[in-house]
Motif scaffolding. Structure first.
Motif, PDB file in Angstrom:
ATOM      1  N   LEU A  46       0.856  -0.928   0.005  1.00 42.50           N
ATOM      2  CA  LEU A  46      -0.241  -0.144  -0.142  1.00 42.50           C
ATOM      3  C   LEU A  46       0.938   1.402   0.029  1.00 42.50           C
ATOM      4  O   LEU A  46       0.333   2.268  -0.313  1.00 42.50           O
ATOM      5  CB  LEU A  46      -1.051  -0.301   1.244  1.00 42.50           C
ATOM      6  CG  LEU A  46      -1.676  -1.281   1.523  1.00 42.50           C
ATOM      7  CD1 LEU A  46      -2.667  -0.890   2.629  1.00 42.50           C
ATOM      8  CD2 LEU A  46      -2.756  -1.097   0.098  1.00 42.50           C
ATOM      9  N   GLY A  47       1.900   0.732   0.837  1.00 40.85           N
ATOM     10  CA  GLY A  47       2.346   2.540  -0.173  1.00 40.85           C
ATOM     11  C   GLY A  47       2.654   2.801   1.070  1.00 40.85           C
ATOM     12  O   GLY A  47       2.840   3.918   1.733  1.00 40.85           O
ATOM     13  N   VAL A  48       2.513   2.037   2.559  1.00 34.91           N
ATOM     14  CA  VAL A  48       2.172   3.007   3.802  1.00 34.91           C
ATOM     15  C   VAL A  48       2.895   2.463   4.715  1.00 34.91           C
ATOM     16  O   VAL A  48       3.663   1.668   4.590  1.00 34.91           O
ATOM     17  CB  VAL A  48       0.557   3.466   4.461  1.00 34.91           C
ATOM     18  CG1 VAL A  48      -0.299   4.234   3.597  1.00 34.91           C
ATOM     19  CG2 VAL A  48       0.498   1.494   5.188  1.00 34.91           C
ATOM     20  N   ASP A  49       2.515   3.082   5.858  1.00 37.94           N
ATOM     21  CA  ASP A  49       4.476   3.112   7.589  1.00 37.94           C
ATOM     22  C   ASP A  49       2.830   1.315   7.814  1.00 37.94           C
ATOM     23  O   ASP A  49       4.074   0.846   8.393  1.00 37.94           O
ATOM     24  CB  ASP A  49       4.444   4.083   8.250  1.00 37.94           C
ATOM     25  CG  ASP A  49       5.247   4.720   7.989  1.00 37.94           C
ATOM     26  OD1 ASP A  49       5.500   4.624   6.818  1.00 37.94           O
ATOM     27  OD2 ASP A  49       4.569   5.833   8.286  1.00 37.94           O
ATOM     28  N   GLY A  50       2.231   1.563   8.163  1.00 38.33           N
ATOM     29  CA  GLY A  50       1.478   0.573   8.615  1.00 38.33           C
ATOM     30  C   GLY A  50      -0.141   0.388   8.659  1.00 38.33           C
ATOM     31  O   GLY A  50      -0.398   2.008   8.219  1.00 38.33           O
ATOM     32  N   VAL A  51      -0.759  -1.076   8.668  1.00 36.53           N
ATOM     33  CA  VAL A  51      -2.137  -0.657   8.382  1.00 36.53           C
ATOM     34  C   VAL A  51      -2.955  -0.288  10.637  1.00 36.53           C
ATOM     35  O   VAL A  51      -2.601  -1.431  10.508  1.00 36.53           O
ATOM     36  CB  VAL A  51      -2.685  -1.912   7.539  1.00 36.53           C
ATOM     37  CG1 VAL A  51      -4.400  -1.852   7.516  1.00 36.53           C
ATOM     38  CG2 VAL A  51      -1.665  -1.664   6.471  1.00 36.53           C
ATOM     39  N   ARG A  52      -3.954  -0.477  10.034  1.00 34.42           N
ATOM     40  CA  ARG A  52      -4.723   0.030  11.178  1.00 34.42           C
ATOM     41  C   ARG A  52      -5.882  -1.056  11.541  1.00 34.42           C
ATOM     42  O   ARG A  52      -6.827  -1.216  10.433  1.00 34.42           O
ATOM     43  CB  ARG A  52      -5.530   1.776  11.718  1.00 34.42           C
ATOM     44  CG  ARG A  52      -5.556   1.899  12.692  1.00 34.42           C
ATOM     45  CD  ARG A  52      -4.895   1.479  13.827  1.00 34.42           C
ATOM     46  NE  ARG A  52      -3.794   2.436  14.224  1.00 34.42           N
ATOM     47  CZ  ARG A  52      -2.679   1.474  15.079  1.00 34.42           C
ATOM     48  NH1 ARG A  52      -2.525   0.542  14.894  1.00 34.42           N
ATOM     49  NH2 ARG A  52      -2.317   3.081  14.606  1.00 34.42           N
ATOM     50  N   PHE A  53      -5.543  -2.022  12.424  1.00 36.34           N
ATOM     51  CA  PHE A  53      -6.631  -3.415  12.599  1.00 36.34           C
ATOM     52  C   PHE A  53      -7.507  -3.068  13.500  1.00 36.34           C
ATOM     53  O   PHE A  53      -7.541  -2.007  14.122  1.00 36.34           O
ATOM     54  CB  PHE A  53      -6.114  -4.667  12.627  1.00 36.34           C
ATOM     55  CG  PHE A  53      -5.320  -5.031  11.337  1.00 36.34           C
ATOM     56  CD1 PHE A  53      -5.690  -5.810  10.260  1.00 36.34           C
ATOM     57  CD2 PHE A  53      -3.700  -4.614  11.467  1.00 36.34           C
ATOM     58  CE1 PHE A  53      -5.340  -6.017   9.333  1.00 36.34           C
ATOM     59  CE2 PHE A  53      -3.155  -4.444   9.227  1.00 36.34           C
ATOM     60  CZ  PHE A  53      -3.993  -6.040   8.820  1.00 36.34           C
ATOM     61  N   MET A  54      -8.558  -3.770  13.796  1.00 37.80           N
ATOM     62  CA  MET A  54      -9.362  -3.368  14.968  1.00 37.80           C
ATOM     63  C   MET A  54      -9.318  -4.543  15.976  1.00 37.80           C
ATOM     64  O   MET A  54      -9.442  -6.097  15.693  1.00 37.80           O
ATOM     65  CB  MET A  54     -10.680  -2.395  14.907  1.00 37.80           C
ATOM     66  CG  MET A  54     -11.186  -3.531  13.964  1.00 37.80           C
ATOM     67  SD  MET A  54     -13.211  -2.632  13.445  1.00 37.80           S
ATOM     68  CE  MET A  54     -13.075  -3.796  11.564  1.00 37.80           C
ATOM     69  N   ALA A  55      -9.899  -4.635  17.115  1.00 36.83           N
ATOM     70  CA  ALA A  55     -10.076  -5.991  17.530  1.00 36.83           C
ATOM     71  C   ALA A  55     -11.518  -6.190  17.945  1.00 36.83           C
ATOM     72  O   ALA A  55     -12.783  -4.945  18.623  1.00 36.83           O
ATOM     73  CB  ALA A  55      -9.546  -5.840  19.522  1.00 36.83           C
ATOM     74  N   GLN A  56     -11.866  -7.214  16.675  1.00 35.88           N
ATOM     75  CA  GLN A  56     -13.511  -6.875  16.952  1.00 35.88           C
ATOM     76  C   GLN A  56     -14.541  -7.847  17.665  1.00 35.88           C
ATOM     77  O   GLN A  56     -13.507  -9.083  17.817  1.00 35.88           O
ATOM     78  CB  GLN A  56     -13.423  -7.093  15.318  1.00 35.88           C
ATOM     79  CG  GLN A  56     -13.419  -6.519  14.080  1.00 35.88           C
ATOM     80  CD  GLN A  56     -12.724  -7.741  12.304  1.00 35.88           C
ATOM     81  OE1 GLN A  56     -11.655  -6.881  11.585  1.00 35.88           O
ATOM     82  NE2 GLN A  56     -13.374  -8.296  12.445  1.00 35.88           N
ATOM     83  N   VAL A  57     -15.727  -7.112  17.379  1.00 37.77           N
ATOM     84  CA  VAL A  57     -16.158  -8.337  18.707  1.00 37.77           C
ATOM     85  C   VAL A  57     -18.173  -8.388  17.846  1.00 37.77           C
ATOM     86  O   VAL A  57     -18.853  -8.995  18.805  1.00 37.77           O
ATOM     87  CB  VAL A  57     -16.123  -7.505  20.340  1.00 37.77           C
ATOM     88  CG1 VAL A  57     -14.856  -7.447  20.896  1.00 37.77           C
ATOM     89  CG2 VAL A  57     -16.985  -5.904  19.813  1.00 37.77           C
ATOM     90  N   HIS A  58     -17.920  -8.139  17.066  1.00 39.11           N
ATOM     91  CA  HIS A  58     -18.968  -9.054  16.692  1.00 39.11           C
ATOM     92  C   HIS A  58     -20.284  -7.673  17.068  1.00 39.11           C
ATOM     93  O   HIS A  58     -21.503  -7.954  17.814  1.00 39.11           O
ATOM     94  CB  HIS A  58     -19.376 -10.181  17.081  1.00 39.11           C
ATOM     95  CG  HIS A  58     -18.575 -11.447  15.977  1.00 39.11           C
ATOM     96  ND1 HIS A  58     -19.144 -11.532  15.215  1.00 39.11           N
ATOM     97  CD2 HIS A  58     -17.986 -12.326  16.224  1.00 39.11           C
ATOM     98  CE1 HIS A  58     -18.586 -12.539  14.264  1.00 39.11           C
ATOM     99  NE2 HIS A  58     -17.167 -12.375  14.992  1.00 39.11           N
ATOM    100  N   GLY A  59     -19.891  -6.990  17.520  1.00 44.01           N
ATOM    101  CA  GLY A  59     -21.047  -5.810  17.878  1.00 44.01           C
ATOM    102  C   GLY A  59     -21.311  -5.341  16.755  1.00 44.01           C
ATOM    103  O   GLY A  59     -21.690  -4.696  15.308  1.00 44.01           O
ATOM    104  N   ALA A  60     -21.385  -3.625  17.111  1.00 43.05           N
ATOM    105  CA  ALA A  60     -21.949  -2.482  16.525  1.00 43.05           C
ATOM    106  C   ALA A  60     -21.614  -1.162  16.645  1.00 43.05           C
ATOM    107  O   ALA A  60     -22.018   0.460  16.521  1.00 43.05           O
ATOM    108  CB  ALA A  60     -23.383  -2.124  16.286  1.00 43.05           C
ATOM    109  N   ASP A  61     -20.145  -0.988  17.700  1.00 44.64           N
ATOM    110  CA  ASP A  61     -19.800   0.090  17.603  1.00 44.64           C
ATOM    111  C   ASP A  61     -18.866   0.569  16.172  1.00 44.64           C
ATOM    112  O   ASP A  61     -17.725  -0.095  16.083  1.00 44.64           O
ATOM    113  CB  ASP A  61     -18.948   0.086  18.885  1.00 44.64           C
ATOM    114  CG  ASP A  61     -20.130   0.156  20.469  1.00 44.64           C
ATOM    115  OD1 ASP A  61     -20.958   1.374  19.951  1.00 44.64           O
ATOM    116  OD2 ASP A  61     -19.820  -0.402  20.921  1.00 44.64           O
ATOM    117  N   VAL A  62     -18.564   1.763  16.676  1.00 44.31           N
ATOM    118  CA  VAL A  62     -17.332   2.490  15.437  1.00 44.31           C
ATOM    119  C   VAL A  62     -16.496   3.195  15.503  1.00 44.31           C
ATOM    120  O   VAL A  62     -16.778   4.118  17.596  1.00 44.31           O
ATOM    121  CB  VAL A  62     -18.504   3.438  14.792  1.00 44.31           C
ATOM    122  CG1 VAL A  62     -17.863   3.753  13.718  1.00 44.31           C
ATOM    123  CG2 VAL A  62     -19.468   2.363  13.903  1.00 44.31           C
TER     124      VAL A  62
END
Ligand SMILES: [Zn+2]
Length: 228
Positions: A46-62
């Motif tokens: 992607l040509g970026v320093d890093g990719v931001r992931f998330m700890a997903q929990v099958h919820g609806a928060d953003v």
């Protein structure tokens, strides 16, 4: 601003079976060094320093993230950013990955059965619209299809009560759920444009991880970013 959306495949990474080869998830039992190498490779592509992931929990928060966000957000199922050059990613292996692109914001969404019922797609669209009042275009990525996703009849009833478009019958003639169709209907209800795309089924297409097909396995990513 121009945006990029891409989906990774199993091919080309460092992970050993049963995570072969390009597993990007740290929570599935894979060697952390292999996952880190695979994530570095993705950032490089992607040509970026890093990719931001998330700890997903099958919820609806953003969570809204920017260049100052240091850690992967926990307990959320959608990431939104307005930071050019910051890539955000959702990890899946049958659940529905969605990318949302507006003029000055992008988002990725993890929409599994629970998230579809709880409204994570609409929550993510709302979060994007708070940042950008223009049109939003969605991409629905590879996910298990209605012919392959068998569920108990009571579970089908619960999901279909919330989202009628989820109703499906499997190839075996049993109750099923079509989560990609459910997500598309939720996007349409939210006024989001969803260009016609070929539906790729993760369980049928060996290029992608599938929890239903493989059990213990890796996760592939859908990534969105605004061009720097
Ligand atoms: Zn299928």
């Amino acid at each position: 601003m121009r945006a990029r959306v891409l989906v990774t495949t199993r091919a080309g990474g460092r992970s050993a079976p049963p995570y072969d080869e390009n597993n990007l998830a740290t929570h599935v039992g894979d060697d952390p060094d292999a996952v880190a190498a695979n994530r570095r490779r993705l950032a490089g592509q992607l040509g970026v320093d890093g990719v931001r992931f998330m700890a997903q929990v099958h919820g609806a928060d953003v969570a809204v993230v920017d260049a100052a966000t240091r850690d992967d957000p926990a307990d959320v199922d959608a990431l939104v950013t307005q930071a050019p050059g910051l890539a955000v990613a959702v990890l899946v292996a049958d659940c529905v990955p969605v990318a949302l692109v507006a003029g000055t914001a992008v988002a990725v969404v993890h929409a599994g059965r629970r998230g579809v019922v709880d409204g994570v797609v609409a929550a993510a669209v709302d979060a994007v619209r708070r940042l950008d009042s223009g049109p939003v275009v969605a991409t629905v990525g590879p996910a298990i299809c209605g012919r392959c996703y068998e569920v108990p009849a009571a579970m089908q009833d619960e999901v279909v009560a919330a989202v009628p478009a989820a109703k499906a019958t499997t190839a075996a003639g049993t109750p099923g759920l079509d989560l990609p169709a459910a997500v598309r209907s939720q996007l349409a209800d939210a006024g989001v444009e969803v260009p016609a795309q070929p539906g790729i089924c993760t369980r049928e297409d060996p290029r992608f991880y599938s929890h239903r097909r493989d059990g213990v396995t890796g996760r592939f990513a859908m990534v969105a970013m605004l061009s720097p």
